[in-house]
Design a protein around this motif. Structure first.
Motif, mmCIF file in Angstrom:
data_model
loop_
_atom_site.group_PDB
_atom_site.id
_atom_site.type_symbol
_atom_site.label_atom_id
_atom_site.label_comp_id
_atom_site.label_asym_id
_atom_site.label_seq_id
_atom_site.Cartn_x
_atom_site.Cartn_y
_atom_site.Cartn_z
ATOM 1 N N ASP A 122 0.808 -1.233 0.000
ATOM 2 C CA ASP A 122 0.000 0.000 0.000
ATOM 3 C C ASP A 122 0.842 1.284 0.000
ATOM 4 N N LEU A 123 2.100 1.185 -0.413
ATOM 5 C CA LEU A 123 2.907 2.384 -0.588
ATOM 6 C C LEU A 123 2.570 3.001 -1.939
ATOM 7 N N THR A 124 2.645 4.304 -2.034
ATOM 8 C CA THR A 124 2.489 4.978 -3.320
ATOM 9 C C THR A 124 3.793 4.799 -4.094
ATOM 10 N N THR A 139 3.944 -1.317 -17.125
ATOM 11 C CA THR A 139 2.571 -0.819 -17.025
ATOM 12 C C THR A 139 1.582 -1.966 -16.941
ATOM 13 N N VAL A 140 1.771 -2.977 -17.782
ATOM 14 C CA VAL A 140 0.895 -4.154 -17.748
ATOM 15 C C VAL A 140 1.046 -4.890 -16.416
ATOM 16 N N ASN A 141 2.286 -5.055 -15.982
ATOM 17 C CA ASN A 141 2.541 -5.826 -14.765
ATOM 18 C C ASN A 141 1.992 -5.156 -13.510
ATOM 19 N N LEU A 142 1.826 -3.830 -13.560
ATOM 20 C CA LEU A 142 1.352 -3.093 -12.388
ATOM 21 C C LEU A 142 -0.127 -2.699 -12.472
ATOM 22 N N ILE A 143 -0.819 -3.193 -13.484
ATOM 23 C CA ILE A 143 -2.243 -2.876 -13.641
ATOM 24 C C ILE A 143 -3.061 -3.163 -12.378
ATOM 25 N N THR A 149 2.167 4.116 -10.449
ATOM 26 C CA THR A 149 2.125 4.825 -11.738
ATOM 27 C C THR A 149 3.443 4.628 -12.455
ATOM 28 N N VAL A 150 3.382 4.278 -13.721
ATOM 29 C CA VAL A 150 4.594 4.107 -14.521
ATOM 30 C C VAL A 150 4.832 5.362 -15.347
ATOM 31 N N VAL A 151 6.064 5.852 -15.300
ATOM 32 C CA VAL A 151 6.449 7.048 -16.043
ATOM 33 C C VAL A 151 7.559 6.679 -17.017
ATOM 34 N N HIS A 152 7.356 6.980 -18.295
ATOM 35 C CA HIS A 152 8.389 6.742 -19.305
ATOM 36 C C HIS A 152 9.301 7.963 -19.348
ATOM 37 N N ALA A 153 10.465 7.856 -18.688
ATOM 38 C CA ALA A 153 11.364 8.999 -18.589
ATOM 39 C C ALA A 153 12.740 8.532 -18.138
#
Length: 418
Positions: A122-124, A139-143, A149-153
């Protein structure tokens, strides 16, 4: 993370691709050619079939790290090789949770293994990945986790306002047409170790996973270094800074095995600490776990066992009594002989040995080559060789005592004994 092949992932992100992947059973190499032909005959494009079969193979391989979760995840070859095992990632996440951290930035998240563990507590989580294809996999794995939140950077360019913890697993491999290649220079990692140190200097709680072969002299001052082994395989050294480091712990060996977890810690700097006496090969020989060796805690284990080193520069311990320990594998010493190939060959013949396991430390002898010389007919049968051989089995430990090379005949002691 090393750049992932987009043509192996993009087809899976379509309804047709995802449905086809989900329809496949466990991957078997021997069935792949026939399955490929059947899927092509069913009208599926060659590119999609290739992507689906590749992903099915990776999912099957990933079960060793992710268990049943692997069946719903996406992987790349390089990402899977570097990904943290779930049971180890859970321990990383527990560090942050126990320290009261609420928002963790996973910089260079790869496939998202550590982000998954953090989010499950439950951590952000802000998971940052520079490679577009790998970020898509994450992104798929964390759905299942709305708090991730996944950030492409670029991990080094992401603002960290509001973040009180940072986790990093720097890319230590590069991908080419010939496969993946490991990088050894910490400043060539992405991001480099100096970036990690700059984050720690800001006061944030920082954890970073490094390769287990990291030299002691490269470990930054002021952090805790924890080497981790899983089922005897040393998987990483984690450097912990600030709130996630433990007071009084400079180095540690965490051993995860079938009987649970055990940890040995020391507050001493590398090269300091207790020294163990040196003595003869006798009684029981102990082979320390790799994490213990990497952490420089062999002398600590020797003293715990009431034993001694067989040589001050070699990580073998002997003790007169059998003592149960999670930090070393025990063997009963049966015989000690000078190392001489001719004499060893005569011993093998006299004892009727047909299966020979050879361990070594402190000597340049190659076990595979010596085994061929010693066994009748130049056989290569040994523990883990994949060859079955009926007859008598034996274990030899080759090592050095001062300038003398010796061969020690030992008998394995079952785990959990005495």
């Amino acid at each position: 993370m090393a750049h992932a092949p987009q043509d192996q992932i993009a087809p899976l992100l379509t309804p047709e691709g995802w449905e086809l992947l989900a329809s496949l059973g466990p991957y078997r190499d021997e069935d792949s050619f026939e399955l490929n032909s059947a899927l092509r005959k069913a009208g599926h494009p060659a590119g999609l079939v290739s992507a689906v079969l590749t992903q099915s193979r990776l999912r099957t391989k990933a079960e060793a790290k992710f268990g049943e979760f692997a069946r719903q995840m996406l992987f790349t070859q390089a990402g899977l090789e570097q990904a943290t095992r779930l049971n180890v990632a859970a321990r990383h996440a527990q560090r942050f949770a126990a320290a009261g951290i609420s928002h963790v930035a996973d910089l260079g998240c790869g496939l998202g293994a550590d982000s998954l563990a953090l989010a499950s507590l439950d951590l952000t989580v802000t998971a940052v990945e520079m490679d577009e294809t790998t970020a898509a996999c994450a992104t798929v794995n964390l759905i299942p986790f709305p708090n991730a939140t996944v950030v492409h950077a670029d991990a080094a360019a992401v603002p960290l306002e509001g973040v009180d913890g940072v986790w990093l697993d720097p890319a230590r491999r590069v991908t080419s047409t010939s496969g993946t290649k490991r990088i050894w220079d910490p400043e060539a990692f992405s991001p480099p170790l100096s970036f990690v140190e700059s984050l720690a200097a800001s006061g944030k709680a920082v954890g970073v996973k490094m390769g287990p072969g990291m030299p002691h002299e490269s470990v930054p001052a002021g952090c805790e270094a924890q080497w981790v082994s899983v089922a005897g395989d040393v998987t990483e050294v984690t450097l912990w800074f600030n709130a996630v480091s433990r007071p009084g712990v400079r180095r540690a060996a965490l051993v995860l095995g079938p009987e649970g977890a055990a940890e040995l810690t020391s507050g001493n700097e590398f090269g300091a600490g207790p020294t163990a006496p040196v003595g003869p090969v006798e009684g029981y020989l102990y082979e320390p776990d790799g994490a213990v060796i990497r952490a420089g805690l062999v002398a600590d284990v020797a003293l715990e066992l009431g034993g001694h080193l067989v040589d001050e520069h070699i990580a073998y311990i002997c003790a007169p009594e059998l003592v149960a320990t999670p930090f070393a594998r025990a063997y009963k010493v049966r015989e000690v002989m000078p190392y001489n190939v001719k004499a060893l060959k005569a011993w093998v013949k006299q004892e009727g040995i047909t299966v020979l396991d050879i361990k070594k430390r402190g000597t340049a002898v190659t076990p595979e080559e010596l085994r061929k010389q010693l066994l009748p007919g130049g056989k290569a049968a040994g523990k883990g060789s994949g060859k079955k051989a009926a007859g008598k089995a034996a274990t030899l430990v080759l090592t050095r005592i001062g300038e003398d090379r010796v061969a020690v005949v030992v008998e394995s002691v079952p785990t959990g004994m005495p």
